[in-house]
Each structure stands twice: as C-alpha cells, then as structure tokens.
Design an enzyme around this catalytic site. Structure first.
Site, mmCIF file in Angstrom:
data_model
loop_
_atom_site.group_PDB
_atom_site.id
_atom_site.type_symbol
_atom_site.label_atom_id
_atom_site.label_comp_id
_atom_site.label_asym_id
_atom_site.label_seq_id
_atom_site.Cartn_x
_atom_site.Cartn_y
_atom_site.Cartn_z
ATOM 1 N N ASP A 54 -3.594 -22.331 -11.346
ATOM 2 C CA ASP A 54 -3.695 -21.734 -11.701
ATOM 3 C C ASP A 54 -4.701 -20.505 -11.080
ATOM 4 O OD1 ASP A 54 -6.099 -22.948 -10.447
ATOM 5 O OD2 ASP A 54 -7.243 -23.073 -12.103
ATOM 6 N N GLY A 55 -4.141 -20.414 -9.919
ATOM 7 C CA GLY A 55 -4.603 -19.554 -8.909
ATOM 8 C C GLY A 55 -5.534 -19.948 -8.009
ATOM 9 N N HIS A 145 -14.052 0.285 7.565
ATOM 10 C CA HIS A 145 -14.225 1.938 5.570
ATOM 11 C C HIS A 145 -15.782 2.997 6.687
ATOM 12 C CE1 HIS A 145 -13.040 5.154 3.525
ATOM 13 N NE2 HIS A 145 -14.017 4.927 2.939
ATOM 14 N N LYS A 207 -9.693 17.768 1.289
ATOM 15 C CA LYS A 207 -9.473 16.506 1.057
ATOM 16 C C LYS A 207 -10.368 16.460 -0.017
ATOM 17 C CE LYS A 207 -8.871 12.414 0.947
ATOM 18 N NZ LYS A 207 -8.606 10.913 1.910
HETATM 19 C C1 R5P Z 1 -10.166 7.494 2.539
HETATM 20 O O1 R5P Z 1 -11.389 8.081 3.365
HETATM 21 C C2 R5P Z 1 -9.929 7.143 3.445
HETATM 22 O O2 R5P Z 1 -10.115 6.991 4.990
HETATM 23 C C3 R5P Z 1 -8.311 6.899 3.222
HETATM 24 O O3 R5P Z 1 -7.869 7.931 3.972
HETATM 25 C C4 R5P Z 1 -8.237 6.594 2.022
HETATM 26 O O4 R5P Z 1 -8.923 5.119 1.799
HETATM 27 C C5 R5P Z 1 -6.852 6.160 2.041
HETATM 28 O O5 R5P Z 1 -5.991 6.002 0.210
HETATM 29 P P1 R5P Z 1 -5.363 6.630 -0.267
HETATM 30 O O6 R5P Z 1 -3.714 5.746 0.666
HETATM 31 O O7 R5P Z 1 -4.856 5.598 -1.570
HETATM 32 O O8 R5P Z 1 -5.016 7.752 -0.521
#
Ligand code: R5P
Length: 308
Positions: A54-55, A145, A207
């Site tokens: 079942d994982g 992150h 971005k």
């Molecule tokens: C965003 O703030 C992170 O630093 C990365 O740029 C992001 O998580 C990369 O995700 P993806 O490869 O899906 O664009």
C-alpha cells in the site's frame, strides 16, 4: 597518575569527540551520510527500507547506534515518504541517545513557509513540530529555500551554504568574461555571494510567477552587459526548470556566450533537464543534497563543519 601533555590532551579530546558520533544514513542520503561519517571518523549505520504494497515505508536500522547520533535524510521526492522516513529514523535514534542531530540536506516544504494566498496552510510550521516531536535536538539544513522557513523551528536549527563548494568548481573552468546571474530579484544576495567568491560581477533578472498557475515570465528589459559573456545562472533549487528555462531563453536573445546553471538542489522534475538544455544551457551543476546525474558537488565538508 600519568597525565598527557596539553597538546596531546587536546588532540585526544577532539578525536574522542569525533568518534563519539554514529551517523545513520537514511535511504535518500546514504552516500552523503557515508561521506559525513568518514570525515568525522565515525561509525556508519545504514537502514533497510521495505515498501508495503500500500506504499507504507518500513525502516530497519542495520545496527545499534552509540553516542551522539547524526541522522542524514534528505526530503526530496517522494517528499512525504522521505519525510516520514526521516521522522521514523529520528524517533528510533532517540531511543539510543538524547543528542540526535537531524541533517536534512534538502528541506522539503520550505517553500510553504507563509500564507501567500488566503487559506493556504503553512505546512513548514507543522514539519518543524514533527521533527522536534520525533526526537531531533538539532537541525542542520543546506541552503534552505527561505530563512523564514528556518524560523519555524523551536530547536536549534542551522542553515549551511554549498556556495563555496560550487564556486570551487567554477574556478577551474576557463570561462569567457564570466557574469553571475540570478533568475530573480529574490536570489540577488545568493548571486552576490557567489560572484564575490568567484571574483566576478553579478546581475539579477526580474521574474514573475503566477501564484495560481505557477507560470514563470521574465520581466526584465534588455541586459546589454551579457553580450558575448559566459554566464552562470545561480539558484537555490531547480524544480520544474521553468525559472532557468525562461532566464536562459531571455539571455540567449541578448546574445550571451555559454550558459551554466548552478544550484544546490536539483529536483529536475519530469523533463526539466531536457528543457533546460534545449533552452541553451551547456551544463547543470548541483550538489549531492539530491543525488542525480548533475549532482557532482559534495556538501559533506560543509555539513561536517556545521556539526563539529
Ligand atoms: C524560487 O524562488 C526559487 O529560488 C527557484 O527559482 C524555484 O523554486 C525554481 O523552481 P522552478 O524550477 O520550478 O522554476
């Protein structure tokens, strides 16, 4: 009574400290854990992973740990399974020691560190509570992150950076008038550190990511300084590759030279690697926080430094 001279005593004490660890390598970070153990001159114990039909994951330790314990288990896909495996190993380690260091080289869920849209669950906060409840007394992560994610921990938590190790690789390349580029403004400090260590300039693109669809677009107008130069796109992670693809396409239109993509965590979901190469990226260089084809940089030195 015979007493060791001061210099020998220090050497003896530090070697006792070094050998008082047992490193437990989780299924997602076995090779990295072995490297950490070898650098600390410590015992290494691996784990057996059995998957039920079942994982469900069943973890069995291959030995009995002694002394302080370091659990190394990255939380990359399958994220939830690898997280549960980390919790299981930590909880077992806790039975043998009150000092359990949880090394989570890639800390999944760190992007869910705040409520971006109303009603979103801040799951990172729950993850930190689970790691503590399982028995972790200290946490070490690599290039998390966001530092906001780290702040949810109520136990000592340290973020270490792989940038120095990545830069060492680029120092050996013969790049043409290199320039470090962050694909977004959020990564400008990272690009600055990288560029400073490499002794070159840096820029950041603008971005935009649609929070609902995840679609990425580069908003920058022309960047004349990239013309004819070799570029290093620097990010903390590459997931779908959307950010790097859009940035590379934009930079190629500005007639740059070669483009390299450097990140700590290469998740490379689906056909991300293929799309990144198609966008004009010569090579992707990442670390062994997530083992894979591109993970040629070893982060064990920075992890060991953080622990010892
Ligand atoms: C965003 O703030 C992170 O630093 C990365 O740029 C992001 O998580 C990369 O995700 P993806 O490869 O899906 O664009």
């Amino acid at each position: 009574m015979f007493t060791l001279p001061q210099n020998l005593r220090i050497a003896h004490e530090s070697s006792t400290l070094m050998t008082s660890f047992t490193v437990l390598g989780g299924p997602s970070s076995e090779q990295l854990a072995r490297k950490v153990a070898s650098k600390l001159n410590s015992k290494y114990i691996g784990c057996q992973l059995r998957l039920f039909p079942d994982g469900e994951s069943k973890i069995t330790l291959n030995g009995k740990p002694k002394g302080r314990i370091i659990v190394v288990q990255s939380v990359y896909p399958p994220v939830d399974s690898n997280l549960v495996r980390a919790l299981a190993i930590i909880s077992q380690a806790k039975k043998y020691s009150s000092h359990v260091y949880a090394v989570i080289p890639y800390m999944g869920y760190a992007r869910q560190d705040r409520e971006f849209l109303s009603g979103e669950v801040v799951t990172m906060s729950l993850v930190t509570k689970m790691l503590k409840t399982a028995g972790a007394s200290k946490i070490v992560v690599v290039d998390i992150h966001s530092m906001m994610a780290l702040k949810h921990f109520t136990i000592p938590a340290k973020n270490v950076s792989a940038i120095e190790e990545l830069v060492k690789y680029f120092k050996k390349l013969h790049l043409k008038d290199p320039l470090v580029v962050s694909p977004d403004m959020g990564g400008i400090e990272r690009a600055k550190n990288f560029a400073n260590l490499l002794g070159v300039d840096y820029i950041a693109l603008e971005k935009h990511r649609d929070r609902k669809t995840g679609e990425v677009a580069i908003k920058s107008s022309e960047h004349h300084e990239v013309r004819g130069r070799d570029l290093i796109l620097v990010d903390d992670m590459i997931s779908t590759g959307g950010s790097i693809v859009k940035a590379a396409e934009f930079l190629k239109r500005q007639k740059c030279g070669k483009i390299y993509a450097s990140c700590t965590h290469a998740l490379l979901i689906g056909d991300a690697e293929k799309r990144i190469r198609k966008a004009g990226v010569t090579k992707i260089i990442s670390t062994n926080t997530i083992p894979g084809k591109t993970s040629i940089i070893d982060v064990s030195p920075v992890i060991v430094k953080a622990i010892s």
